[in-house]
Every structure is written in C-alpha cells, then in structure tokens.
Write an enzyme that holds these catalytic residues in place. Structure first.
Site, PDB file in Angstrom:
ATOM      1  N   ALA A  52       0.808  -1.287   0.018  1.00  0.00           N
ATOM      2  CA  ALA A  52       0.099   0.003  -0.185  1.00  0.00           C
ATOM      3  C   ALA A  52       0.811   1.107  -0.075  1.00  0.00           C
ATOM      4  O   ALA A  52       0.692   2.318  -0.720  1.00  0.00           O
ATOM      5  CB  ALA A  52      -0.899  -0.347   1.222  1.00  0.00           C
ATOM      6  N   ARG A  93      -5.084  -0.802  -9.058  1.00  0.00           N
ATOM      7  CA  ARG A  93      -5.498  -1.967  -8.042  1.00  0.00           C
ATOM      8  C   ARG A  93      -6.595  -0.929  -7.150  1.00  0.00           C
ATOM      9  O   ARG A  93      -6.290   0.172  -6.599  1.00  0.00           O
ATOM     10  CB  ARG A  93      -4.286  -2.046  -7.121  1.00  0.00           C
ATOM     11  CG  ARG A  93      -3.079  -2.839  -7.983  1.00  0.00           C
ATOM     12  CD  ARG A  93      -2.168  -3.470  -7.298  1.00  0.00           C
ATOM     13  NE  ARG A  93      -2.721  -4.548  -6.469  1.00  0.00           N
ATOM     14  CZ  ARG A  93      -1.978  -5.151  -5.588  1.00  0.00           C
ATOM     15  NH1 ARG A  93      -0.713  -4.573  -5.111  1.00  0.00           N
ATOM     16  NH2 ARG A  93      -2.393  -6.311  -4.857  1.00  0.00           N
ATOM     17  N   ASP A 239      -4.046  -2.535   4.146  1.00  0.00           N
ATOM     18  CA  ASP A 239      -3.927  -1.747   2.777  1.00  0.00           C
ATOM     19  C   ASP A 239      -5.205  -0.745   2.603  1.00  0.00           C
ATOM     20  O   ASP A 239      -5.137   0.106   2.190  1.00  0.00           O
ATOM     21  CB  ASP A 239      -4.325  -2.835   1.651  1.00  0.00           C
ATOM     22  CG  ASP A 239      -3.239  -3.768   1.435  1.00  0.00           C
ATOM     23  OD1 ASP A 239      -2.926  -4.889   2.268  1.00  0.00           O
ATOM     24  OD2 ASP A 239      -2.560  -3.314   0.620  1.00  0.00           O
TER      25      ASP A 239
HETATM   26  C1  LIG Z   1       2.574  -2.018   4.227  1.00  0.00           C
HETATM   27  S1  LIG Z   1       1.086  -2.478   3.351  1.00  0.00           S
HETATM   28  C2  LIG Z   1       1.618  -4.131   2.695  1.00  0.00           C
HETATM   29  C3  LIG Z   1       0.206  -4.841   2.268  1.00  0.00           C
HETATM   30  O1  LIG Z   1       0.184  -4.790   0.896  1.00  0.00           O
HETATM   31  C4  LIG Z   1       0.212  -6.175   0.744  1.00  0.00           C
HETATM   32  O2  LIG Z   1      -0.621  -6.531  -0.787  1.00  0.00           O
HETATM   33  P1  LIG Z   1       0.045  -6.531  -2.149  1.00  0.00           P
HETATM   34  O3  LIG Z   1       1.267  -7.337  -1.958  1.00  0.00           O
HETATM   35  O4  LIG Z   1      -0.952  -7.221  -2.969  1.00  0.00           O
HETATM   36  O5  LIG Z   1       0.208  -5.103  -2.388  1.00  0.00           O
HETATM   37  C5  LIG Z   1      -0.250  -6.784   1.688  1.00  0.00           C
HETATM   38  O6  LIG Z   1      -1.654  -6.683   1.803  1.00  0.00           O
HETATM   39  C6  LIG Z   1       0.483  -6.275   2.745  1.00  0.00           C
HETATM   40  O7  LIG Z   1       0.139  -6.307   4.165  1.00  0.00           O
END
Ligand SMILES: CSC[C@H]1O[C@H](OP(=O)(O)O)[C@H](O)[C@@H]1O
Length: 346
Positions: A52, A93, A239
């Site tokens: 995020a 996204r 997120d």
């Molecule tokens: C520090 S926020 C990270 C957060 O984002 C990840 O999702 P993605 O890898 O699909 O962007 C995941 O939810 C993490 O906790």
C-alpha cells in the site's frame, strides 16, 4: 547478493522513476526505470511494485512523469493531462487506499499553482516529499510498536509489510526492525502467503538480509504454529482501515486473526495514517480479484488442471473485535477503535 544499505523500493532519479522489480525477487535484485505514467501503471498492475504505501508513492511519481512529459502550456490543459494520468493510475488496484491518497495529494499540490511550469515542479516536489515522509513515518511507527513486543518473543507476520511494501524500512517489519534496534532478541515466523508468495519471496528475503531469525511456514501451518505455542504476537500490515477498525489486508489475514483469537495471541496491525479511510463503509470497498493463473500455477509449472474454476481475492477484511491494537506513527489505537482512531486524527 550484494544489497546497497540505502536501498529504496521506488525512487525519482533524473526525471525517471526507478524501482526494484519485485517479481524477480528473491533470485535477482533488478532495478527497472520508467519514463511514462503508463509504464508505472503497468508496474503497479503487475506487482513489479506492490504494498500500500509503496504504490501510493509510485502513483504520485507516475503523476510526476505525466507532469514532466506533458507539453500542455496552460494550467487547464496540464490539469486535464494530470487527471487522465490519475484515472489510469487509480484504476490499477482498487483496495489499497494509499494509491488514491498519493494521487490526490499530488493533484492537490498542482491545483494550488497558477502556471503550468510551477504545476510541473509542484507535482514532482510533492511526490518527493511523500517518499521522504514515508521512511520517517515507518520509523516512528516502528518505535511505537516495539514496546508491544517482548525480549525473546516470536512474532508471526503475513504477506510482506516490509521495506518492499514501502519506500523503505516497512510497517509491520518496521516494528520488527525497531524492536531489534531497541536491543530485544526476537524471532519471526513468516507465512508463505499464497498465491503470490510475498512472504516466502519478499519477507524472508528482507529478514535474512537483516540477519533476523525467520522461519517460513506454509499458510496452512498457522493454526499448528499457534497450537504448538510457537507464536507470542502477530503483527501484519494493512491496505485500508475504516473508521470502525475494519482492516483490509492480504488474503488470509482474517484466518490468521481468527486463529490468534482462538489461542489468545495478541494480533496487531501496523499502518500509517495514509492507510486509513474514514469516509468509506464496507459497502464502498472493492476487494481486488486477481487472475486465475496465480492460483493454478507457480511460474511456468501448472499445479491445477487446465480450465478449473478459481476464486482469487487479493484481500480480505478482519473485523475490529479480532484486533488487539493498530500501530501508527501517531501512537497505538486500542479498542474501541471508533474513538481511538478518531483521536489519532485529532
Ligand atoms: C505495508 S502495506 C503491505 C500490504 O500490501 C500487500 O498486498 P500486495 O502485496 O498485494 O500489494 C499486503 O496486503 C500487505 O500487508
């Protein structure tokens, strides 16, 4: 692998956006350079950059590319170009609110300007400020969370909420790093985090690079690990967090939280204020559904019969009653979250 000490997940360098290609980790540390906002949008869509706070800053840098490369000569025509870029970047996204936050903050800086050239500079400067603030925010958050972790404890984390999910240092892994920096000896259990394996590919990579004791488990061993008494605390990222304390995070987080509650294990969420969305309710949040191929194969090898039906949500929601505390740069919000989250925003 030789990793620079001041490694940044995403940077603005000589009018280009430079980022680590996270799809190549842990085998290769590859940096990619982008010159257009469309390329940055593709990078976010394809998880070259993810996490995020990282995609919030990347989105803002994408707008900085749009501003720098637009030939618009007036405020109105440049703003029109920026809004076109914002729409494409925002559409990459839907779940992490930081992407909207970063884009809106960069656009707000542009709206204060009275000529096109100062608009260009304002968007670049604002995106650079966000990138710099992110690292400072993560370190403040880490310090606030480190007091929750005891010396000798084992912390479970899910997905990757580390330096690779931010500009640097991380949110949940920032708490881990700050706890170590406070002189405490801790261990980490990281879940693999199917289907894209942010835990095995990214979290294990980061923690081994930092010399932090990390054990990798399949997602299916969360309950076993807790039942065996191997887990003292859980810290994950987020997120999007609603004003009610409902936390949207990587798919599987809800299961980890439910298991932690079953075993009386404190479950914490670490997230900057830019991850909070006080204007939305659960009915407003879109859970990103990703392609079936992420589930039916790993790399080039098929692990499911061709044509099988797939349900592949990238996130789930953890209700506030399963959450022990929300760690931010302004302090730790404790239940009841409606009141404590409102207090974070003064
Ligand atoms: C520090 S926020 C990270 C957060 O984002 C990840 O999702 P993605 O890898 O699909 O962007 C995941 O939810 C993490 O906790």
């Amino acid at each position: 692998m030789d990793i620079p000490q001041d490694l940044k997940t995403v940077e603005w360098r000589d009018g280009r956006v430079v980022m680590i290609d996270q799809t190549r980790l842990p085998g290769e540390l590859v940096f990619v350079e982008y010159e257009t906002y469309g390329q940055v949008a593709d990078a976010i869509r394809n998880l070259v950059i993810r996490g995020a706070p990282a995609i919030g800053v990347a989105g803002a840098f994408g707008l900085a590319l749009a501003a720098s490369r637009s030939t618009a000569g007036t405020v109105d025509s440049l703003m029109a170009d920026l809004c076109t870029a914002r729409d494409e970047l925002l559409g990459t996204r839907p779940t992490a609110v930081n992407l909207k936050w970063g884009l809106e903050r960069a656009l707000a800086a542009a709206e204060k300007c009275t000529d096109a050239d100062s608009m260009r500079r304002a968007v670049v400067d604002e995106s650079l400020a966000m990138a710099e603030e992110d690292v400072k925010t993560n370190k403040e958050m880490g310090k606030n969370g480190s007091g929750l972790i005891g010396d000798g404890e084992t912390v479970m984390t899910h997905c990757n909420a580390g330096a690779l999910a931010t500009v640097s240092y991380g949110t949940a892994l920032g708490v881990i790093r700050a706890t170590r920096e406070a002189g405490k000896n801790i261990r980490v259990i990281a879940t693999e985090t199917r289907p894209v394996q942010q835990g095995s590919r990214l979290t294990a990579f980061e923690l081994m690079h930092d010399g932090i004791d990390v054990r990798l488990i399949p997602d299916t061993a969360v309950g076993y690990s807790m039942a065996q008494g191997l887990v003292d605390k859980v810290v994950v990222g987020a997120d999007r967090i609603l004003g009610t304390g409902h936390v949207y995070n990587k798919i599987g987080t809800y299961q980890v939280a439910a298991m932690a509650a079953r075993h009386g294990i404190p479950f914490y969420v670490a997230a900057p204020l830019s991850t909070f969305d006080l204007d939305s309710g659960p009915e407003d949040v879109v859970i990103e559904q990703r392609k079936a191929a992420e589930v039916t194969g790993i790399g080039d090898s098929m692990t499911a019969p061709d044509g099988v039906g797939v349900i592949n949500p990238a996130f789930d929601v953890t209700p506030p009653e399963l959450i022990s505390g929300i760690i931010t740069e302004k302090g730790v919000a404790a239940p009841p979250f409606k009141e404590s989250i409102r207090a974070l925003f003064g």
